[in-house]
Write an enzyme that holds these catalytic residues in place. Structure first.
Site, PDB file in Angstrom:
ATOM      1  N   GLY A 132       5.613   6.671  12.838  1.00 47.93           N
ATOM      2  CA  GLY A 132       6.949   6.283  12.349  1.00 47.93           C
ATOM      3  C   GLY A 132       6.286   5.188  11.384  1.00 47.93           C
ATOM      4  O   GLY A 132       5.376   5.337  10.984  1.00 47.93           O
ATOM      5  N   LYS A 189       4.349  13.541   5.360  1.00 48.35           N
ATOM      6  CA  LYS A 189       4.799  12.580   4.378  1.00 48.35           C
ATOM      7  C   LYS A 189       3.784  12.001   3.397  1.00 48.35           C
ATOM      8  O   LYS A 189       4.129  11.436   2.304  1.00 48.35           O
ATOM      9  CB  LYS A 189       5.625  11.490   5.033  1.00 48.35           C
ATOM     10  CG  LYS A 189       4.635  10.804   6.320  1.00 48.35           C
ATOM     11  CD  LYS A 189       3.940   9.474   5.773  1.00 48.35           C
ATOM     12  CE  LYS A 189       3.071   9.045   6.950  1.00 48.35           C
ATOM     13  NZ  LYS A 189       2.382   7.669   6.531  1.00 48.35           N
ATOM     14  N   ASP A 242       9.401   7.078   7.983  1.00 49.94           N
ATOM     15  CA  ASP A 242       8.022   7.021   7.555  1.00 49.94           C
ATOM     16  C   ASP A 242       7.946   7.356   6.188  1.00 49.94           C
ATOM     17  O   ASP A 242       6.962   6.809   5.648  1.00 49.94           O
ATOM     18  CB  ASP A 242       7.248   8.058   8.647  1.00 49.94           C
ATOM     19  CG  ASP A 242       5.670   7.597   8.777  1.00 49.94           C
ATOM     20  OD1 ASP A 242       5.614   6.752   8.204  1.00 49.94           O
ATOM     21  OD2 ASP A 242       4.982   8.327   9.580  1.00 49.94           O
ATOM     22  N   THR A 246       6.013   4.924   3.395  1.00 47.26           N
ATOM     23  CA  THR A 246       4.819   5.394   2.793  1.00 47.26           C
ATOM     24  C   THR A 246       4.951   5.755   1.306  1.00 47.26           C
ATOM     25  O   THR A 246       3.925   5.400   0.472  1.00 47.26           O
ATOM     26  CB  THR A 246       4.404   6.664   3.499  1.00 47.26           C
ATOM     27  OG1 THR A 246       4.327   6.483   4.928  1.00 47.26           O
ATOM     28  CG2 THR A 246       2.871   6.993   2.998  1.00 47.26           C
ATOM     29  N   SER A 252       0.268   1.462   1.392  1.00 49.01           N
ATOM     30  CA  SER A 252       0.144   2.835   1.488  1.00 49.01           C
ATOM     31  C   SER A 252      -1.027   3.054   0.590  1.00 49.01           C
ATOM     32  O   SER A 252      -1.034   2.978  -0.847  1.00 49.01           O
ATOM     33  CB  SER A 252       1.300   3.742   1.280  1.00 49.01           C
ATOM     34  OG  SER A 252       0.768   5.139   1.380  1.00 49.01           O
ATOM     35  N   ARG A 253      -2.315   3.575   1.272  1.00 42.57           N
ATOM     36  CA  ARG A 253      -3.258   4.065   0.355  1.00 42.57           C
ATOM     37  C   ARG A 253      -2.902   5.568  -0.268  1.00 42.57           C
ATOM     38  O   ARG A 253      -3.501   5.709  -1.355  1.00 42.57           O
ATOM     39  CB  ARG A 253      -4.699   4.447   1.379  1.00 42.57           C
ATOM     40  CG  ARG A 253      -5.150   3.340   1.800  1.00 42.57           C
ATOM     41  CD  ARG A 253      -6.520   3.485   2.654  1.00 42.57           C
ATOM     42  NE  ARG A 253      -6.374   4.383   3.843  1.00 42.57           N
ATOM     43  CZ  ARG A 253      -6.235   3.997   5.039  1.00 42.57           C
ATOM     44  NH1 ARG A 253      -6.213   2.642   5.045  1.00 42.57           N
ATOM     45  NH2 ARG A 253      -6.146   4.654   6.112  1.00 42.57           N
ATOM     46  N   ASN A 254      -2.210   6.198   0.377  1.00 41.04           N
ATOM     47  CA  ASN A 254      -1.532   7.433  -0.378  1.00 41.04           C
ATOM     48  C   ASN A 254      -0.874   7.027  -1.709  1.00 41.04           C
ATOM     49  O   ASN A 254      -0.840   7.646  -2.743  1.00 41.04           O
ATOM     50  CB  ASN A 254      -0.506   8.259   0.566  1.00 41.04           C
ATOM     51  CG  ASN A 254      -1.631   8.906   1.703  1.00 41.04           C
ATOM     52  OD1 ASN A 254      -2.414   9.786   1.570  1.00 41.04           O
ATOM     53  ND2 ASN A 254      -1.642   8.304   2.861  1.00 41.04           N
ATOM     54  N   GLU A 278      -5.343  10.282   3.434  1.00 39.86           N
ATOM     55  CA  GLU A 278      -4.958  11.363   4.645  1.00 39.86           C
ATOM     56  C   GLU A 278      -4.237  12.530   3.725  1.00 39.86           C
ATOM     57  O   GLU A 278      -4.262  13.777   4.076  1.00 39.86           O
ATOM     58  CB  GLU A 278      -4.250  11.047   5.749  1.00 39.86           C
ATOM     59  CG  GLU A 278      -4.992  10.363   6.720  1.00 39.86           C
ATOM     60  CD  GLU A 278      -5.659  11.077   7.820  1.00 39.86           C
ATOM     61  OE1 GLU A 278      -6.002  12.601   7.399  1.00 39.86           O
ATOM     62  OE2 GLU A 278      -6.427  10.743   8.689  1.00 39.86           O
TER      63      GLU A 278
END
Length: 338
Positions: A132, A189, A242, A246, A252-254, A278
């Site tokens: 989540g 996601k 989520d 994100t 968020s690293r993404n 990821e």
């Protein structure tokens, strides 16, 4: 009070702090002794959780035998290390130990979800998934957060135990029996968050981000339903919840990685700079699964071409905007459960 062991000191350390403050006996393990030394010296994980103070009562250790006797074993490990870590832990737990996977991603090569990998190593243990909208930094600071715990029907008692035991004043846990949907929502996601970051790095605004998130959610749901998930799951915390957190947050690293790529940095250079991203590996896994199941995922397809091919983000955007006109309706809309 429960005896909890957490494997991984990134997101795992945030959860360890939360549950330690709630009175549980918490052990947190990492394979890296220098990471433990730094946490003990600084009272925080400055690399992964800067500013989040970690209670001294947590037993931070690099000795995995310290998990022995735990009632709940939490696996907060990057997807590429889940199998190896589960194998290390296997000899120190009993069949009654509840395994709680909080990672989000696929195993490279096999395309298995994390709970599938864990169940191969520890087939006798009850397994649940916690997912989540939950940034580690905010969880560690006690910011109000809601998540969902998914468990197969045969382990329903374990899901209720997790909810009753691990819910705190700042962490509210809902239940689900759609393990596939919850895990896929968490893994897929990250690919859409990368796309949103790329769009921001290119200088685009809210209209573009809303389009990517909405159509990205359609791709996530379309692929997940083909893999056995229920589409309704993606209207909740494991899906849209989520995705929102994100795709829109600098935590968020993404998201951050996508901005760098959109600004002109190559994907390999970006991963080296940001660390674990990821969505980078998940994009390739998602594309492979989509091809295997004949599912159309145009946004993820263009992302893969940016990350692993030779096209620029501008070319990918042009391709997406010039796709044939179509209806928004999805086939799974007609598959409502009674």
């Amino acid at each position: 009070m429960a005896k909890i062991a957490v494997l991984g000191c990134g997101f795992g350390a945030a959860l360890a702090a939360l549950w330690c403050k709630s009175g549980h006996n918490v052990t947190a393990w990492t394979a890296f002794k220098d990471e433990i030394d730094a946490i003990r010296r600084d009272g925080e994980n400055r690399k992964l959780l800067p500013g989040v103070k970690l209670p001294p009562e947590i037993n931070f250790t690099a000795d995995i035998s310290a998990i022995q006797g735990c009632e709940i074993l939490v696996l907060a490990i990057p997807s590429e290390f889940v199998r190896e870590t589960a194998q290390k832990a296997a000899r120190f737990i009993t069949p009654e130990t509840i395994l709680l996977s909080v990672g989000k991603g696929f195993e490279r090569g096999t395309l298995k979800r994390q709970s599938e990998v864990i169940s191969e190593i520890l087939p006798c243990n009850p397994i649940a998934v916690l997912t989540g909208p939950c940034h580690a930094e905010e969880v560690g600071r006690g910011v109000p957060t809601t998540v969902v715990c998914a468990c197969n029907c045969g382990f329903r008692a374990s899901a209720y135990y997790i909810q009753d035991t691990l819910q705190t004043e700042s962490l509210r846990i809902y239940l689900s029996d759609d393990v596939i949907g919850c895990e896929l929502g968490g893994a897929l996601k990250n690919t859409i968050a990368l796309c949103c970051g790329i769009a921001l790095g290119m200088g685009f605004g809210n209209n573009t981000i809303a389009a990517i998130m909405t159509r990205g959610l359609a791709e996530i749901t379309r692929l997940s339903v083909a893999l056995g998930a229920r589409w309704q799951t993606f209207t909740g915390l494991a899906g849209i919840g989520d995705l929102i957190v994100t795709c829109t947050s600098e935590l968020s690293r993404n998201h951050r990685a996508g901005k760098l790529i959109g600004g002109g940095l190559s994907a390999p250079e970006t991963v080296e700079k940001v660390g674990t991203v990821e969505g980078y590996g998940s994009a390739r896994s998602a594309m492979a699964l989509a091809e295997m199941h004949n599912v159309e995922v145009p946004i993820i397809e263009q992302l893969c071409k940016i990350l692993f091919g030779s096209i620029k983000p501008e070319e990918a955007l042009k391709t997406l905007m010039n796709r044939p006109a179509t209806h928004e309706k999805e086939a799974y809309w007609d598959c409502c459960e009674n």
